[in-house]
Each structure stands twice: as C-alpha cells, then as structure tokens.
Design a protein around this motif. Structure first.
Motif, PDB file in Angstrom:
ATOM      1  N   CYS A  83       6.058 -10.666 -29.846  1.00 27.52           N
ATOM      2  CA  CYS A  83       6.005  -9.340 -29.222  1.00 27.52           C
ATOM      3  C   CYS A  83       4.760  -9.190 -28.354  1.00 27.52           C
ATOM      4  O   CYS A  83       4.804  -8.615 -27.277  1.00 27.52           O
ATOM      5  N   ALA A  84       3.649  -9.707 -28.856  1.00 29.63           N
ATOM      6  CA  ALA A  84       2.388  -9.554 -28.129  1.00 29.63           C
ATOM      7  C   ALA A  84       2.332 -10.432 -26.891  1.00 29.63           C
ATOM      8  O   ALA A  84       1.706 -10.081 -25.903  1.00 29.63           O
ATOM      9  N   SER A  85       2.996 -11.576 -26.926  1.00 31.29           N
ATOM     10  CA  SER A  85       2.888 -12.499 -25.803  1.00 31.29           C
ATOM     11  C   SER A  85       4.024 -12.373 -24.796  1.00 31.29           C
ATOM     12  O   SER A  85       4.004 -13.039 -23.778  1.00 31.29           O
ATOM     13  N   SER A  86       5.002 -11.527 -25.066  1.00 30.31           N
ATOM     14  CA  SER A  86       6.102 -11.382 -24.105  1.00 30.31           C
ATOM     15  C   SER A  86       5.590 -10.645 -22.874  1.00 30.31           C
ATOM     16  O   SER A  86       4.936  -9.612 -22.983  1.00 30.31           O
ATOM     17  N   PRO A  87       5.848 -11.180 -21.690  1.00 32.20           N
ATOM     18  CA  PRO A  87       5.312 -10.579 -20.473  1.00 32.20           C
ATOM     19  C   PRO A  87       6.002  -9.252 -20.155  1.00 32.20           C
ATOM     20  O   PRO A  87       7.186  -9.079 -20.411  1.00 32.20           O
ATOM     21  N   GLN A  88       5.227  -8.340 -19.623  1.00 32.67           N
ATOM     22  CA  GLN A  88       5.760  -7.077 -19.166  1.00 32.67           C
ATOM     23  C   GLN A  88       6.340  -7.301 -17.768  1.00 32.67           C
ATOM     24  O   GLN A  88       5.621  -7.705 -16.868  1.00 32.67           O
ATOM     25  N   THR A  89       7.596  -7.074 -17.606  1.00 28.03           N
ATOM     26  CA  THR A  89       8.205  -7.279 -16.305  1.00 28.03           C
ATOM     27  C   THR A  89       8.337  -5.940 -15.596  1.00 28.03           C
ATOM     28  O   THR A  89       8.694  -4.944 -16.201  1.00 28.03           O
ATOM     29  N   SER A  90       8.000  -5.950 -14.351  1.00 32.51           N
ATOM     30  CA  SER A  90       8.196  -4.739 -13.569  1.00 32.51           C
ATOM     31  C   SER A  90       9.333  -5.002 -12.599  1.00 32.51           C
ATOM     32  O   SER A  90       9.438  -6.077 -12.022  1.00 32.51           O
ATOM     33  N   GLN A  91      10.180  -4.031 -12.469  1.00 29.30           N
ATOM     34  CA  GLN A  91      11.307  -4.147 -11.569  1.00 29.30           C
ATOM     35  C   GLN A  91      11.030  -3.294 -10.358  1.00 29.30           C
ATOM     36  O   GLN A  91      10.267  -2.334 -10.420  1.00 29.30           O
ATOM     37  N   GLU A  92      11.661  -3.648  -9.261  1.00 35.09           N
ATOM     38  CA  GLU A  92      11.501  -2.834  -8.066  1.00 35.09           C
ATOM     39  C   GLU A  92      12.794  -2.834  -7.266  1.00 35.09           C
ATOM     40  O   GLU A  92      13.617  -3.730  -7.370  1.00 35.09           O
ATOM     41  N   LEU A  93      12.932  -1.778  -6.494  1.00 33.01           N
ATOM     42  CA  LEU A  93      14.066  -1.598  -5.610  1.00 33.01           C
ATOM     43  C   LEU A  93      13.517  -1.255  -4.241  1.00 33.01           C
ATOM     44  O   LEU A  93      12.696  -0.345  -4.108  1.00 33.01           O
ATOM     45  N   GLU A  94      13.948  -1.970  -3.225  1.00 32.66           N
ATOM     46  CA  GLU A  94      13.497  -1.706  -1.862  1.00 32.66           C
ATOM     47  C   GLU A  94      14.695  -1.268  -1.027  1.00 32.66           C
ATOM     48  O   GLU A  94      15.738  -1.915  -1.047  1.00 32.66           O
ATOM     49  N   LEU A  95      14.518  -0.159  -0.335  1.00 32.28           N
ATOM     50  CA  LEU A  95      15.561   0.377   0.537  1.00 32.28           C
ATOM     51  C   LEU A  95      15.029   0.475   1.960  1.00 32.28           C
ATOM     52  O   LEU A  95      13.836   0.686   2.170  1.00 32.28           O
ATOM     53  N   PHE A  96      15.929   0.362   2.904  1.00 34.18           N
ATOM     54  CA  PHE A  96      15.564   0.433   4.313  1.00 34.18           C
ATOM     55  C   PHE A  96      16.287   1.600   4.971  1.00 34.18           C
ATOM     56  O   PHE A  96      17.438   1.884   4.654  1.00 34.18           O
ATOM     57  N   PHE A  97      15.605   2.262   5.880  1.00 37.23           N
ATOM     58  CA  PHE A  97      16.142   3.413   6.597  1.00 37.23           C
ATOM     59  C   PHE A  97      16.165   3.128   8.088  1.00 37.23           C
ATOM     60  O   PHE A  97      15.365   2.334   8.588  1.00 37.23           O
ATOM     61  N   SER A  98      17.041   3.830   8.790  1.00 32.86           N
ATOM     62  CA  SER A  98      16.937   3.836  10.246  1.00 32.86           C
ATOM     63  C   SER A  98      15.869   4.880  10.586  1.00 32.86           C
ATOM     64  O   SER A  98      15.623   5.794   9.792  1.00 32.86           O
ATOM     65  N   PRO A  99      15.199   4.786  11.740  1.00 40.16           N
ATOM     66  CA  PRO A  99      14.089   5.700  12.035  1.00 40.16           C
ATOM     67  C   PRO A  99      14.457   7.186  11.967  1.00 40.16           C
ATOM     68  O   PRO A  99      13.650   8.005  11.539  1.00 40.16           O
TER      69      PRO A  99
END
Length: 112
Positions: free
Chosen positions: A16-32
């Motif tokens: 439990c102590a050595s399991s890495p904390q994973t961060s997730q991300e979502l990237e979105l793109f917009f038109s101007p």
C-alpha cells in the motif's frame, strides 16, 4: 503462526505504501470562437468525472487564439463556466484556473 501473520501484514502495508499515485488527465481542444462544449466534449468530461469522483480535480484553461487579448480572456471564462456547470451537476468540486502560458484553445483536467 504469529510470524506468518506479521509477514502478511507487513507485505500488505509495504504494498500500500509503495504503490504509486497515478494522476489522470483529460485534454480537450476548442476552435477559437467556441465557447460552449460539444456533445463529444461533454461526453468525455462526464466520463472523466464518473471515473474520478473523489479525486481533487484541477481544470486549466488556455487562452483563446484571438488577436484581442481581452476577448481571448472572455472566451476562456465562458469555457470555464461550461465545464463548471458539468461539475456542479455531478456535485464534484473542481479548482478552475486560467493558464495563459498553456497552448491556445486547450482545456486540461487533472486528477491528483
């Protein structure tokens, strides 16, 4: 017998102590000129929120790719409001930030 219990408990705690904390991300793109979310963007954000309901979420919104810097800021604020509406519906708090150094017309959601 106690020794086996200690080994199992120690192994469990070490794992439990050595399991890495994973961060997730979502990237979105917009038109101007885009200020609202498309159906696909809404679906992706909802899916991300459903999979990260208890994580601390931070939303970074880049400026719009417009010549007028003030209008670019206004576009970004409208995009922030659109994402904020989705998080309020699901009652998931988000920290919303304008990120002027971020690539233009992008939105990045990160879970910690």
């Amino acid at each position: 017998m106690k020794w086996i219990g200690y080994v199992i408990l120690t192994s469990f705690l070490w794992g439990c102590a050595s399991s890495p904390q994973t961060s997730q991300e979502l990237e979105l793109f917009f038109s101007p000129e885009q200020i609202s979310l498309t159906a696909e963007q809404t679906r992706k954000i909802n899916f991300f929120l459903d999979n990260n309901p208890y994580n601390q979420l931070t939303v970074y919104v880049g400026p719009a790719n417009l010549d007028n810097k003030f209008n670019a800021l206004l576009q970004s604020q409208k995009r922030i409001k659109a994402v904020n509406k989705l998080s309020q519906i699901k009652d998931i708090p988000m920290r919303l930030e304008f990120a002027p150094q971020q690539a233009a017309d992008t939105l990045l959601i990160q879970s910690q």
